[in-house]
Design a protein around this motif. Structure first.
Motif, PDB file in Angstrom:
ATOM      1  N   GLY A  12       0.657  -0.972  -0.008  1.00 52.45           N
ATOM      2  CA  GLY A  12       0.037   0.095  -0.231  1.00 52.45           C
ATOM      3  C   GLY A  12       0.971   1.315   0.010  1.00 52.45           C
ATOM      4  O   GLY A  12       0.671   1.946   0.855  1.00 52.45           O
ATOM      5  N   GLY A  18       1.705   4.460   3.724  1.00 53.13           N
ATOM      6  CA  GLY A  18       2.583   3.745   3.290  1.00 53.13           C
ATOM      7  C   GLY A  18       3.618   4.490   2.472  1.00 53.13           C
ATOM      8  O   GLY A  18       4.922   4.145   2.621  1.00 53.13           O
ATOM      9  N   SER A  36       1.705  -1.709  -4.591  1.00 60.93           N
ATOM     10  CA  SER A  36       0.436  -1.019  -4.635  1.00 60.93           C
ATOM     11  C   SER A  36      -0.032  -1.148  -5.989  1.00 60.93           C
ATOM     12  O   SER A  36       0.626  -1.617  -7.027  1.00 60.93           O
ATOM     13  CB  SER A  36       0.380   0.671  -4.501  1.00 60.93           C
ATOM     14  N   ILE A  54      -1.968  -6.750  -3.792  1.00 56.33           N
ATOM     15  CA  ILE A  54      -1.377  -7.769  -2.859  1.00 56.33           C
ATOM     16  C   ILE A  54      -2.337  -8.602  -2.019  1.00 56.33           C
ATOM     17  O   ILE A  54      -1.660  -9.626  -1.563  1.00 56.33           O
ATOM     18  CB  ILE A  54      -0.605  -6.744  -1.622  1.00 56.33           C
ATOM     19  N   ALA A  81      -1.329  -2.093   3.139  1.00 59.80           N
ATOM     20  CA  ALA A  81      -2.352  -1.819   2.273  1.00 59.80           C
ATOM     21  C   ALA A  81      -3.773  -2.285   3.103  1.00 59.80           C
ATOM     22  O   ALA A  81      -3.838  -3.246   3.804  1.00 59.80           O
ATOM     23  CB  ALA A  81      -2.296  -2.925   1.092  1.00 59.80           C
ATOM     24  N   VAL A 103      -8.439  -7.422   0.533  1.00 56.44           N
ATOM     25  CA  VAL A 103      -7.404  -6.484   0.863  1.00 56.44           C
ATOM     26  C   VAL A 103      -6.951  -6.540   2.162  1.00 56.44           C
ATOM     27  O   VAL A 103      -6.052  -6.633   2.569  1.00 56.44           O
ATOM     28  CB  VAL A 103      -7.727  -5.053   0.212  1.00 56.44           C
ATOM     29  N   THR A 131      -3.119  -1.492  11.850  1.00 60.30           N
ATOM     30  CA  THR A 131      -4.532  -1.951  11.884  1.00 60.30           C
ATOM     31  C   THR A 131      -5.316  -0.641  12.146  1.00 60.30           C
ATOM     32  O   THR A 131      -5.268   0.267  11.235  1.00 60.30           O
ATOM     33  CB  THR A 131      -4.706  -2.872  13.107  1.00 60.30           C
ATOM     34  N   LYS A 152      -9.806  -5.542  10.708  1.00 64.83           N
ATOM     35  CA  LYS A 152      -8.814  -4.925  11.562  1.00 64.83           C
ATOM     36  C   LYS A 152      -8.747  -5.608  12.984  1.00 64.83           C
ATOM     37  O   LYS A 152      -7.621  -5.707  13.557  1.00 64.83           O
ATOM     38  CB  LYS A 152      -9.015  -3.313  11.569  1.00 64.83           C
ATOM     39  N   ILE A 181      -6.175   9.601  10.522  1.00 65.68           N
ATOM     40  CA  ILE A 181      -5.001  10.160  10.173  1.00 65.68           C
ATOM     41  C   ILE A 181      -5.375  11.208   8.966  1.00 65.68           C
ATOM     42  O   ILE A 181      -6.086  10.505   8.018  1.00 65.68           O
ATOM     43  CB  ILE A 181      -3.726   9.304   9.963  1.00 65.68           C
ATOM     44  N   THR A 183      -4.836  11.481   5.580  1.00 69.78           N
ATOM     45  CA  THR A 183      -4.169  10.855   4.351  1.00 69.78           C
ATOM     46  C   THR A 183      -5.456  10.874   3.154  1.00 69.78           C
ATOM     47  O   THR A 183      -6.533  11.466   3.527  1.00 69.78           O
ATOM     48  CB  THR A 183      -4.086   9.368   4.509  1.00 69.78           C
ATOM     49  N   PRO A 184      -5.299  10.611   1.863  1.00 73.57           N
ATOM     50  CA  PRO A 184      -5.979  10.772   0.924  1.00 73.57           C
ATOM     51  C   PRO A 184      -7.396   9.738   1.130  1.00 73.57           C
ATOM     52  O   PRO A 184      -8.393   9.840   0.439  1.00 73.57           O
ATOM     53  CB  PRO A 184      -5.618  10.278  -0.494  1.00 73.57           C
ATOM     54  N   MET A 185      -7.243   9.030   2.347  1.00 70.58           N
ATOM     55  CA  MET A 185      -8.264   8.096   2.573  1.00 70.58           C
ATOM     56  C   MET A 185      -9.526   8.794   3.000  1.00 70.58           C
ATOM     57  O   MET A 185     -10.669   8.461   2.646  1.00 70.58           O
ATOM     58  CB  MET A 185      -7.846   7.050   3.698  1.00 70.58           C
ATOM     59  N   HIS A 186      -9.350  10.151   3.342  1.00 71.89           N
ATOM     60  CA  HIS A 186     -10.425  10.830   4.118  1.00 71.89           C
ATOM     61  C   HIS A 186     -10.545  12.083   3.334  1.00 71.89           C
ATOM     62  O   HIS A 186      -9.431  12.761   3.086  1.00 71.89           O
ATOM     63  CB  HIS A 186     -10.235  11.257   5.385  1.00 71.89           C
TER      64      HIS A 186
HETATM   65  N1  LIG Z   1      -5.869   7.108   7.559  1.00 68.37           N
HETATM   66  C1  LIG Z   1      -6.697   6.596   8.499  1.00 68.37           C
HETATM   67  O1  LIG Z   1      -7.465   7.576   9.314  1.00 68.37           O
HETATM   68  C2  LIG Z   1      -6.345   5.402   9.085  1.00 68.37           C
HETATM   69  C3  LIG Z   1      -6.766   5.059  10.255  1.00 68.37           C
HETATM   70  C4  LIG Z   1      -6.871   3.731  10.615  1.00 68.37           C
HETATM   71  C5  LIG Z   1      -5.879   2.803   9.804  1.00 68.37           C
HETATM   72  N2  LIG Z   1      -5.591   3.065   8.719  1.00 68.37           N
HETATM   73  C6  LIG Z   1      -5.038   2.153   7.930  1.00 68.37           C
HETATM   74  O2  LIG Z   1      -3.709   2.422   7.313  1.00 68.37           O
HETATM   75  C7  LIG Z   1      -3.401   2.068   6.306  1.00 68.37           C
HETATM   76  C8  LIG Z   1      -2.990   3.109   5.249  1.00 68.37           C
HETATM   77  O3  LIG Z   1      -3.991   3.839   4.991  1.00 68.37           O
HETATM   78  P1  LIG Z   1      -3.875   5.107   4.412  1.00 68.37           P
HETATM   79  O4  LIG Z   1      -5.032   6.276   5.055  1.00 68.37           O
HETATM   80  O5  LIG Z   1      -2.629   5.545   3.998  1.00 68.37           O
HETATM   81  O6  LIG Z   1      -4.912   4.940   3.026  1.00 68.37           O
HETATM   82  P2  LIG Z   1      -4.896   5.532   1.567  1.00 68.37           P
HETATM   83  O7  LIG Z   1      -4.337   6.937   1.587  1.00 68.37           O
HETATM   84  O8  LIG Z   1      -6.176   4.945   0.976  1.00 68.37           O
HETATM   85  O9  LIG Z   1      -3.830   4.425   0.999  1.00 68.37           O
HETATM   86  C9  LIG Z   1      -3.824   3.269   0.726  1.00 68.37           C
HETATM   87  C10 LIG Z   1      -2.656   2.341   0.181  1.00 68.37           C
HETATM   88  O10 LIG Z   1      -2.975   1.172  -0.114  1.00 68.37           O
HETATM   89  C11 LIG Z   1      -2.830   0.767  -1.287  1.00 68.37           C
HETATM   90  N3  LIG Z   1      -3.850  -0.473  -1.668  1.00 68.37           N
HETATM   91  C12 LIG Z   1      -5.249  -0.244  -1.446  1.00 68.37           C
HETATM   92  N4  LIG Z   1      -5.818  -1.638  -1.866  1.00 68.37           N
HETATM   93  C13 LIG Z   1      -4.399  -2.267  -2.284  1.00 68.37           C
HETATM   94  C14 LIG Z   1      -4.124  -3.662  -2.802  1.00 68.37           C
HETATM   95  N5  LIG Z   1      -5.281  -4.478  -2.915  1.00 68.37           N
HETATM   96  N6  LIG Z   1      -3.027  -4.119  -2.984  1.00 68.37           N
HETATM   97  C15 LIG Z   1      -2.012  -3.286  -2.966  1.00 68.37           C
HETATM   98  N7  LIG Z   1      -2.263  -1.922  -2.422  1.00 68.37           N
HETATM   99  C16 LIG Z   1      -3.411  -1.281  -2.365  1.00 68.37           C
HETATM  100  C17 LIG Z   1      -3.249   2.042  -2.203  1.00 68.37           C
HETATM  101  O11 LIG Z   1      -2.596   2.034  -3.468  1.00 68.37           O
HETATM  102  P3  LIG Z   1      -3.342   1.665  -4.987  1.00 68.37           P
HETATM  103  O12 LIG Z   1      -4.642   2.476  -4.882  1.00 68.37           O
HETATM  104  O13 LIG Z   1      -2.401   2.255  -5.670  1.00 68.37           O
HETATM  105  O14 LIG Z   1      -3.480   0.245  -4.883  1.00 68.37           O
HETATM  106  C18 LIG Z   1      -2.653   3.065  -1.245  1.00 68.37           C
HETATM  107  O15 LIG Z   1      -1.163   3.338  -1.692  1.00 68.37           O
HETATM  108  C19 LIG Z   1      -4.645   1.297   5.711  1.00 68.37           C
HETATM  109  O16 LIG Z   1      -4.350  -0.136   6.343  1.00 68.37           O
HETATM  110  C20 LIG Z   1      -5.829   1.614   6.640  1.00 68.37           C
HETATM  111  O17 LIG Z   1      -6.667   0.936   6.963  1.00 68.37           O
HETATM  112  C21 LIG Z   1      -5.863   4.405   8.034  1.00 68.37           C
END
Ligand SMILES: NC(=O)c1ccc[n+]([C@@H]2O[C@H](COP(=O)([O-])OP(=O)(O)OC[C@H]3O[C@@H](n4cnc5c(N)ncnc54)[C@H](OP(=O)(O)O)[C@@H]3O)[C@@H](O)[C@H]2O)c1
Length: 238
Positions: A12, A18, A36, A54, A81, A103, A131, A152, A181, A183-186
């Motif tokens: 990821g 990541g 990714s 992955i 990821a 995933v 997680t 998780k 956090i 990140t682009p997730m939100h």
């Molecule tokens: N941000 C938060 O608030 C938060 C809170 C709690 C936990 N987390 C956890 O932290 C981790 C990273 O989150 P993030 O906020 O950085 O998320 P993000 O910005 O959405 O990034 C997710 C990354 O995972 C990759 N990815 C998704 N599905 C994949 C797959 N099937 N195979 C390979 N790569 C994959 C995406 O790239 P591609 O789309 O290019 O594959 C991207 O690089 C996640 O496990 C998330 O659940 C995040």
């Protein structure tokens, strides 16, 4: 210990947490294999990028093969990821269930099995699972996300399980459990709402998760730990 020879795999890796972990490991002198589904081509000498999903066993195998082929070994695996899909429980579809499990659990399972096989050969290694604090351990009425809780929560449990299974084989297994956090997730317009989910009243930053990963990487007597980086959310109600 010098990290010059060390090799880390980060899943990821194209954005968010990541990408931050990849940058920091490279800055520390690690050689990195990043995976990714969308990865920009990079010319960095110490970075090998694998484009793929992955959760697919053949991509997990390819990532391990690339690490061995380019760098000769696997020291550290960061299972980062993951996907997030909040909604009321009864509204999840069967395909969403399958996709989230693939995933969040499949993305952990196949690569971890193969990485541990390599680590066992050398008698050392470290896995860090990313997680979730809030959704897996402090469920919130305002943010239902049962599929995140299932997946998780399972990763939190297996972190402790594998830590015990491999403690005497030189392999440590830890987790970082983030709060919300930046990140682009939100979407940016949700950040104000997400800030209210932590006693500290703000959302977390990518570097704060990266720092926790680096602490665990260097903490030779720590295994089976779920390190909460969540502005106090795991401590109780507020
Ligand atoms: N941000 C938060 O608030 C938060 C809170 C709690 C936990 N987390 C956890 O932290 C981790 C990273 O989150 P993030 O906020 O950085 O998320 P993000 O910005 O959405 O990034 C997710 C990354 O995972 C990759 N990815 C998704 N599905 C994949 C797959 N099937 N195979 C390979 N790569 C994959 C995406 O790239 P591609 O789309 O290019 O594959 C991207 O690089 C996640 O496990 C998330 O659940 C995040």
């Amino acid at each position: 210990m010098s990290t010059v020879e060390k090799v880390a795999i980060v899943t990821g890796a194209s954005q968010g947490i990541g990408a931050g972990i990849v940058r920091q490991f490279l800055a520390k002198g690690y050689r990195v294999v990043a995976c990714s589904r969308n990865v920009a081509t990079s010319s960095q000498l110490n970075l090998v990028e694998v484009t793929g999903d992955i959760s697919q066993p053949e991509i997990a195998s390819l990532v391990i093969e690339r690490a061995k082929e380019h760098f000769g070994r696997v020291d550290t695996l960061i299972n980062n990821a993951g996907a997030f899909l909040p909604k009321p429980f009864t509204e999840y579809t069967g395909s969403e269930f399958t996709a989230l499990l693939q995933v969040n659990l499949g993305g952990f399972f196949h690569i971890s099995q193969k990485a541990i096989t390599e680590m066992l050969r050398r008698g050392s290694g470290h896995i860090v699972n990313i997680t979730s604090s809030l959704l897996a351990e402090q469920p919130l009425k305002a943010l239902p996300a049962a599929l995140t809780a299932i997946t998780k929560g399972g990763i939190n449990t297996v972190t402790r399980s594998l830590a015990i299974e491999y403690a005497d084989k030189g392999i440590r297994v830890n987790a970082v459990a983030p709060g919300a956090i930046r990140t682009p997730m939100h979407a940016i317009n949700t950040h104000g709402f997400l800030a209210t989910m932590h006693p500290m009243g703000r959302i977390g930053e990518i570097q704060e998760i990266v720092d926790a990963v680096l602490y665990l990487e260097d903490a030779a007597f720590v295994t089976g730990e779920i390190l909460h980086v969540d502005g106090g959310a795991n401590a109780g109600h507020w």
